[in-house]
Design an enzyme around this catalytic site. Structure first.
Site, PDB file in Angstrom:
ATOM      1  N   LYS A  12       0.862  -1.178   0.000  1.00  0.00           N
ATOM      2  CA  LYS A  12       0.000   0.000   0.000  1.00  0.00           C
ATOM      3  C   LYS A  12       0.897   1.226   0.000  1.00  0.00           C
ATOM      4  O   LYS A  12       1.736   1.395   0.882  1.00  0.00           O
ATOM      5  CB  LYS A  12      -0.904  -0.002   1.225  1.00  0.00           C
TER       6      LYS A  12
ATOM      7  N   LYS B 155      -2.255  -1.571  -3.705  1.00  0.00           N
ATOM      8  CA  LYS B 155      -3.117  -0.389  -3.666  1.00  0.00           C
ATOM      9  C   LYS B 155      -2.280   0.876  -3.756  1.00  0.00           C
ATOM     10  O   LYS B 155      -1.294   0.973  -3.037  1.00  0.00           O
ATOM     11  CB  LYS B 155      -3.871  -0.402  -2.338  1.00  0.00           C
TER      12      LYS B 155
END
Ligand code: PBG
Length: 323
Positions: free
Chosen positions: A194, A247
């Site tokens: 992330k 992400k």
């Protein structure tokens, strides 16, 4: 010319025959935002078509998605500022908005797959994903909070726990807490890679969860790094993750691909709020064809190697029969 690649593109039938990537409802996960109250449905200004729902309306929304064949949901709470504190204690309080929502969805729709977000930021008065002390984000102390949160989610019926905080060691810690409490069947979808991204802006509007100071660069990854994503992925796998997530998705298709090539676990990707907002803004201006842009984006994420896609487009592609 011996090779004429265009021959395999000459008709729709042949194009379909040689198509390498397919999208279906079963690959899609729909993020949903929840607010306190009754009969509430408030649109998020920077995410046209996406709403915050009170629990009664959330149940209606889930039902209409299930009727379309969209069966997986990732829930996020918008918490009133008065309930936030340094330790995110609201996150594991019995009868908190989020826990009630998980329970209601699972009670009404046991067949739905409910994914829950484990991170402190929606409940933190500092707006960070960890406990803050003298401007630093504490790692190991935060794990205890995440463990309590994950356990509460499991007790209220979560099918998959998704830690989005990026603290070190949290997958192993959460796995241990779940197992010790006999939730050996609850899965973990880890936000493995992330990044500290500009594309989370609209989401933070939706939840009113932006950091009160500084940024998230000491825990979320540097957008310049790819190899480091493999360290994160290997750790999460070793710690017991069932899915590895990347992400955001679009600026990180190379990261999806490299993680996919290095794991046997299913890879998920989060097509985040800012990616959604960009498309909607361009469509509203008449600058992009909505159907073509959205299906191209989702196909590219699948092509890069994602099995599951978390996307705010999930419902509209099914309502409009774009797949
Ligand atoms: C917070 C969290 C964020 C998102 C999902 N979980 C924002 C952040 O890290 O600041 C972003 C999702 C999106 O932008 O759609 N733990």
């Amino acid at each position: 010319m011996l090779q004429r690649p265009r021959r395999n593109r000459k008709s729709e039938v042949i194009r379909q025959m040689v198509r390498e990537t397919h999208l279906s409802a079963s690959n899609l996960i729909f993020p949903l935002f929840i607010i306190e109250g009754k009969r509430q449905k408030t649109e998020i200004a920077s995410m046209p078509g996406i709403y915050r729902y009170s629990i009664d309306n959330l149940l209606r929304e889930v039902e209409s998605c299930l009727n379309l064949g969209l069966n997986s949901f990732d829930l996020f709470p918008n918490i009133d500022d008065s309930l936030k504190d340094k330790y995110a204690t609201e996150s594991y309080k019995e009868e908190s908005l989020y826990l009630r929502a998980i329970k209601e969805v699972k009670q009404n729709f046991p067949e739905a797959c409910v994914i829950t977000d484990v991170a402190m930021d929606p409940y933190s008065s500092d707006g960070h994903d960890g406990i803050v002390e003298n401007g630093h984000i504490l790692n190991d102390e935060t794990l205890e909070v995440l463990g309590k949160m994950a356990l509460a989610h499991a007790q209220h019926g979560a099918d998959i726990i998704a830690p989005s905080d990026m603290m070190d060691g949290r997958v192993g810690y959460i796995r241990e807490v779940l197992d010790e409490n006999n939730f050996t069947n609850v899965s973990i979808m880890s936000y493995s890679a992330k990044y500290a991204s500009a594309f989370y802006g609209p989401f933070r509007d939706a939840l009113n969860s932006a950091p009160k100071f500084g940024d998230k660069k000491t825990y979320q990854m540097d957008p310049a790094n790819q190899t480091e994503a493999l360290i994160e992925a290997e750790l999460d796998e070793a710690e017991g993750a069932d899915f590895l997530m990347v992400k955001p998705a679009l600026s990180y298709l190379d990261v999806i691909k490299v993680i996919k090539d290095n794991t046997n676990l299913p890879v998920a990707a989060y097509n985040v709020s800012g990616e959604y907002a960009m498309i909607k803004a361009a469509v509203q201006n008449g600058w992009l064809n909505e159907q073509k842009a959205i299906t191209e984006v989702l196909t590219s994420i699948r092509r890069a190697g994602a099995t599951a896609i978390l996307t705010y487009h999930a419902k509209e592609v099914l309502v409009n029969k774009w797949l």
